[in-house]
Design a protein around this motif. Sequence first.
Motif, mmCIF file in Angstrom:
data_model
loop_
_atom_site.group_PDB
_atom_site.id
_atom_site.type_symbol
_atom_site.label_atom_id
_atom_site.label_comp_id
_atom_site.label_asym_id
_atom_site.label_seq_id
_atom_site.Cartn_x
_atom_site.Cartn_y
_atom_site.Cartn_z
ATOM 1 N N THR A 147 5.873 15.613 35.944
ATOM 2 C CA THR A 147 5.125 16.780 36.400
ATOM 3 C C THR A 147 4.893 17.653 35.172
ATOM 4 N N ASP A 148 4.306 18.816 35.372
ATOM 5 C CA ASP A 148 4.043 19.692 34.229
ATOM 6 C C ASP A 148 5.328 20.063 33.497
ATOM 7 N N GLU A 149 6.424 20.220 34.233
ATOM 8 C CA GLU A 149 7.655 20.743 33.638
ATOM 9 C C GLU A 149 8.788 19.730 33.528
ATOM 10 N N ARG A 150 8.674 18.579 34.178
ATOM 11 C CA ARG A 150 9.811 17.650 34.227
ATOM 12 C C ARG A 150 9.345 16.220 33.993
ATOM 13 N N GLU B 277 14.052 18.231 31.711
ATOM 14 C CA GLU B 277 13.311 19.469 31.957
ATOM 15 C C GLU B 277 12.857 20.022 30.614
ATOM 16 N N ARG B 278 11.559 20.090 30.422
ATOM 17 C CA ARG B 278 11.015 20.431 29.116
ATOM 18 C C ARG B 278 10.894 21.941 28.921
ATOM 19 N N PRO C 123 8.417 25.008 26.518
ATOM 20 C CA PRO C 123 7.054 25.129 25.990
ATOM 21 C C PRO C 123 6.849 24.451 24.647
ATOM 22 N N HIS D 110 3.148 13.910 29.330
ATOM 23 C CA HIS D 110 2.604 15.245 29.515
ATOM 24 C C HIS D 110 1.269 15.424 28.800
ATOM 25 N N ARG E 139 -1.236 13.734 31.028
ATOM 26 C CA ARG E 139 -1.598 14.581 32.173
ATOM 27 C C ARG E 139 -2.604 15.654 31.769
ATOM 28 N N ASP E 140 -2.426 16.209 30.589
ATOM 29 C CA ASP E 140 -3.329 17.269 30.117
ATOM 30 C C ASP E 140 -4.748 16.755 29.908
ATOM 31 N N HIS E 141 -4.874 15.519 29.444
ATOM 32 C CA HIS E 141 -6.187 15.010 29.027
ATOM 33 C C HIS E 141 -6.787 13.964 29.968
ATOM 34 N N ASP F 215 -4.290 13.903 36.815
ATOM 35 C CA ASP F 215 -3.152 13.467 37.618
ATOM 36 C C ASP F 215 -3.308 11.992 37.997
#
Length: 249
Positions: free
Chosen positions: A37-40, A99-100, A102, A109, A112-114, A117
């Motif tokens: 996910t965005d954070e994990r 758990e990442r 910033p 990740h 996911r950004d580029h 989903d």
Amino acid sequence: MRELVFALEYEPGCNRVADALADHPDARIRSLSLHATDERLWRVDHVTGTAAALAAIEEAFLNSDYYADCLATDDCGATQATQVLDRTDDTLVLYSDWERTPTCASVPHIARDHLGDGVLFETRHEGRHYTWRVVHSGEGDAAGFFDALEAAIGDSARMEMLRTADAAASTGEPNDGATGLAPEQEAALRAAVEHGYYESPREIDVGDLAAHLDVPRSTLTYRLRRAEERLAKRYVADDGFADGAPTPL
């Protein structure tokens, strides 16, 4: 659906797992599951090797300065928990939950950004080579993904493109030339044949061949092994063993 297949070759001291694998060349790690996910990030990895290799790899995963797939070369302040799910004399199954922060970056990740989903990941780690297969919808910005990935890895690793193709074609013939091999793999294989590496007895060893090609020994070994694997699987898939008597040894 599209797939992107590439390898990261880590420099010594830049990835504890790669260092452990380099010390134990017969060990392998492959992902059984990988989700982000965005954070994990969660992943389950299957490790094979000797007892000494398994101990070294387990220690690398459990060490506090290694976080699953984090590309940051300095302490990024992330938190990770790794558990041993199964263990035998020559296999190890590890679950990692990361758990990442910033300042962290990772292949999933950045993807996911580029790429959006719904991206699927498959990995294989041997020696200093970490091979990724990324399957995505075909939408998104693949060029931006690789630009961001190169920026994130910096000088810690070298990236080598192996294949880009329709995901449906990956079980048959990939769309990267008549041989189905990445250009670097095909060049390594051709050089090996031309210089007598496959003769019996061999006319050149892998170290001398690597020196001739001006590539690290580990890189040449990796390229040859991947080329041999792909050609062998292709031969069997094409019913290369069907009909006719076996070829004499």
